[in-house]
Design an enzyme around this catalytic site. Structure first.
Site, PDB file in Angstrom:
ATOM      1  N   THR A 156      35.203  40.974  38.608  1.00  0.00           N
ATOM      2  CA  THR A 156      33.798  40.854  38.214  1.00  0.00           C
ATOM      3  C   THR A 156      32.849  41.653  39.111  1.00  0.00           C
ATOM      4  O   THR A 156      31.680  41.811  38.788  1.00  0.00           O
ATOM      5  CB  THR A 156      33.386  39.370  38.171  1.00  0.00           C
ATOM      6  OG1 THR A 156      33.703  38.769  39.432  1.00  0.00           O
ATOM      7  CG2 THR A 156      34.120  38.647  37.062  1.00  0.00           C
ATOM      8  N   HIS A 157      33.372  42.175  40.223  1.00  0.00           N
ATOM      9  CA  HIS A 157      32.541  43.060  41.049  1.00  0.00           C
ATOM     10  C   HIS A 157      32.435  44.468  40.463  1.00  0.00           C
ATOM     11  O   HIS A 157      31.508  45.210  40.774  1.00  0.00           O
ATOM     12  CB  HIS A 157      33.156  43.219  42.443  1.00  0.00           C
ATOM     13  CG  HIS A 157      32.953  42.057  43.351  1.00  0.00           C
ATOM     14  ND1 HIS A 157      33.526  40.829  43.152  1.00  0.00           N
ATOM     15  CD2 HIS A 157      32.229  41.945  44.503  1.00  0.00           C
ATOM     16  CE1 HIS A 157      33.185  40.018  44.144  1.00  0.00           C
ATOM     17  NE2 HIS A 157      32.396  40.673  44.969  1.00  0.00           N
TER      18      HIS A 157
ATOM     19  N   SER B  35      33.903  34.359  44.315  1.00  0.00           N
ATOM     20  CA  SER B  35      34.089  34.503  45.762  1.00  0.00           C
ATOM     21  C   SER B  35      32.827  35.084  46.408  1.00  0.00           C
ATOM     22  O   SER B  35      32.608  34.891  47.597  1.00  0.00           O
ATOM     23  CB  SER B  35      35.273  35.424  46.040  1.00  0.00           C
ATOM     24  OG  SER B  35      35.041  36.683  45.447  1.00  0.00           O
TER      25      SER B  35
ATOM     26  N   TYR C 295      38.464  37.362  48.154  1.00  0.00           N
ATOM     27  CA  TYR C 295      39.627  36.509  47.887  1.00  0.00           C
ATOM     28  C   TYR C 295      40.852  37.352  47.499  1.00  0.00           C
ATOM     29  O   TYR C 295      41.961  36.864  47.497  1.00  0.00           O
ATOM     30  CB  TYR C 295      39.340  35.590  46.692  1.00  0.00           C
ATOM     31  CG  TYR C 295      38.534  34.344  46.968  1.00  0.00           C
ATOM     32  CD1 TYR C 295      37.843  34.156  48.160  1.00  0.00           C
ATOM     33  CD2 TYR C 295      38.477  33.331  46.009  1.00  0.00           C
ATOM     34  CE1 TYR C 295      37.104  33.005  48.378  1.00  0.00           C
ATOM     35  CE2 TYR C 295      37.751  32.171  46.221  1.00  0.00           C
ATOM     36  CZ  TYR C 295      37.065  32.010  47.399  1.00  0.00           C
ATOM     37  OH  TYR C 295      36.344  30.862  47.612  1.00  0.00           O
ATOM     38  N   GLY C 296      40.597  38.624  47.117  1.00  0.00           N
ATOM     39  CA  GLY C 296      41.613  39.452  46.457  1.00  0.00           C
ATOM     40  C   GLY C 296      42.931  39.598  47.192  1.00  0.00           C
ATOM     41  O   GLY C 296      43.972  39.770  46.573  1.00  0.00           O
TER      42      GLY C 296
ATOM     43  N   ASN D 294      38.126  36.890  38.567  1.00  0.00           N
ATOM     44  CA  ASN D 294      39.475  37.087  38.032  1.00  0.00           C
ATOM     45  C   ASN D 294      40.536  36.583  38.996  1.00  0.00           C
ATOM     46  O   ASN D 294      41.548  36.038  38.587  1.00  0.00           O
ATOM     47  CB  ASN D 294      39.715  38.567  37.758  1.00  0.00           C
ATOM     48  CG  ASN D 294      38.907  39.058  36.577  1.00  0.00           C
ATOM     49  OD1 ASN D 294      39.387  39.056  35.452  1.00  0.00           O
ATOM     50  ND2 ASN D 294      37.660  39.453  36.803  1.00  0.00           N
ATOM     51  N   THR D 295      40.290  36.791  40.287  1.00  0.00           N
ATOM     52  CA  THR D 295      41.292  36.388  41.277  1.00  0.00           C
ATOM     53  C   THR D 295      41.469  34.871  41.248  1.00  0.00           C
ATOM     54  O   THR D 295      42.595  34.366  41.226  1.00  0.00           O
ATOM     55  CB  THR D 295      40.851  36.851  42.680  1.00  0.00           C
ATOM     56  OG1 THR D 295      40.513  38.239  42.599  1.00  0.00           O
ATOM     57  CG2 THR D 295      41.935  36.654  43.698  1.00  0.00           C
TER      58      THR D 295
HETATM   59  N1  DGL Z   1      35.104  39.082  41.869  1.00  0.00           N
HETATM   60  C1  DGL Z   1      36.442  38.686  42.059  1.00  0.00           C
HETATM   61  C2  DGL Z   1      37.340  39.001  40.904  1.00  0.00           C
HETATM   62  O1  DGL Z   1      36.857  39.050  39.787  1.00  0.00           O
HETATM   63  C3  DGL Z   1      37.173  38.880  43.333  1.00  0.00           C
HETATM   64  C4  DGL Z   1      36.714  39.636  44.424  1.00  0.00           C
HETATM   65  C5  DGL Z   1      37.391  39.214  45.704  1.00  0.00           C
HETATM   66  O2  DGL Z   1      36.935  38.238  46.276  1.00  0.00           O
HETATM   67  O3  DGL Z   1      38.381  39.854  46.105  1.00  0.00           O
HETATM   68  O4  DGL Z   1      38.515  39.183  41.060  1.00  0.00           O
END
Ligand code: DGL
Length: 283
Positions: free
Chosen positions: A193-194, A11, A42-43, A74-75
């Site tokens: 992943t953030h 995202s 995206y969360g 992950n989302t």
């Molecule tokens: N980096 C993303 C994850 O691993 C999502 C971050 C987001 O867009 O909320 O879930």
């Protein structure tokens, strides 16, 4: 030779932690990174929206010459991967593959925990999907899994506030809420992943919490990059037909749906190198 890139999608910037892990292990391949920064985070978005956005990105990466795409998010892995693999690919792209980050993480975590008590820190969407609980319990039925949504952590990273004093409160608050659910947790998955960008803060706060509570031993933290890289390497060994389609020029191209200038500045924090970024539109 025709193009054969490995596509990595997130995202926003978070997938750069996955890209970094993969490139450290397999620098010889050619990569395309796509961040949908204009529509991040995206969360908190619904299943349907995350599916639509993720599918648009996957299709774009296919068009750009990627036979293999990793959802470095992950989302997106929790909310879109299964439908893409089971509904979209067989009908529209049977020769392409899309892989996610949840299963490879679930595979390693059960082997690392001594107490069998595992904590997951992730976005609200990933926690609500229960994807980690389901995958871990399938693979390691004796483990207990609790999750804690950290809604402020992605905005802290996307807005470059992750190493500022203001981040301490939000990091501590989510860690406390996780450990209150199960004080026996000895292994914590950073299931977004953030989150590796917040690792220093997480370690500091965990050390303080365990000083205050002598019952608590400092849990082991699992960022995902290195495990996803090992899992991808294993996948390519098991799938030589896919490996042969991937070119090995050692290049990496970056695309964002937001401003390339902003992406370039933030990408430096994740990758510690200058990157060349181009704008792209998804629809
Ligand atoms: N980096 C993303 C994850 O691993 C999502 C971050 C987001 O867009 O909320 O879930």
């Amino acid at each position: 030779m025709t193009s054969g890139f490995i596509g990595i999608f997130d995202s926003g910037y978070g997938g750069l932690t996955i890209l970094d892990g993969i490139r450290q292990r397999m620098p010889e391949y050619d990569y395309i990174y796509l961040g949908d920064n204009a529509r991040a985070p995206y969360g908190t978005r619904s299943f349907d929206v995350v599916y639509d956005f993720t599918l648009q990105a996957v299709k774009k990466l296919f068009e750009m010459g990627c036979p293999l795409v990793i959802l470095g998010c992950n989302t997106a892995s929790a909310k879109a991967l299964r439908s893409i693999q089971q509904k979209y690919l067989p009908k529209y792209a049977p020769d392409r593959r899309v892989l996610g980050v949840i299963r490879p993480t679930a595979e390693v975590v059960g082997k690392m925990s001594h107490t069998g008590h595992i904590g997951v820190l992730a976005t609200e969407g990933t926690i609500k999907s229960q994807s980690y609980n389901l995958e871990i319990q399938k693979l390691h039925p004796n483990c207990t899994v609790v999750g804690q949504a950290c809604p402020m952590w992605v905005p802290l990273v996307e807005n470059n506030e992750f190493d500022k004093p203001g981040a301490d409160y939000f990091v501590r608050d989510s860690l406390q809420k996780l450990l209150q659910q199960d004080p026996l947790i000895d292994t914590i998955i950073l299931g977004c992943t953030h989150f590796p960008l917040l690792l220093n803060k997480i370690n500091q706060q965990l050390a303080q919490l365990s000083t205050l509570n002598s019952q608590l031993s400092t849990p082991h933290i699992i960022p995902q990059g290195q495990y996803i890289a090992a899992s991808l390497e294993d996948y390519l060994h098991r799938h030589p037909e896919m490996n042969q389609r991937l070119t090995q020029g050692g290049t990496c191209q970056y695309f964002t749906t937001e401003s390339p200038t902003k992406f370039r500045e933030s990408a430096n924090l994740f990758l510690h190198e200058e990157v060349n970024v181009q704008h792209i539109t998804l629809n």
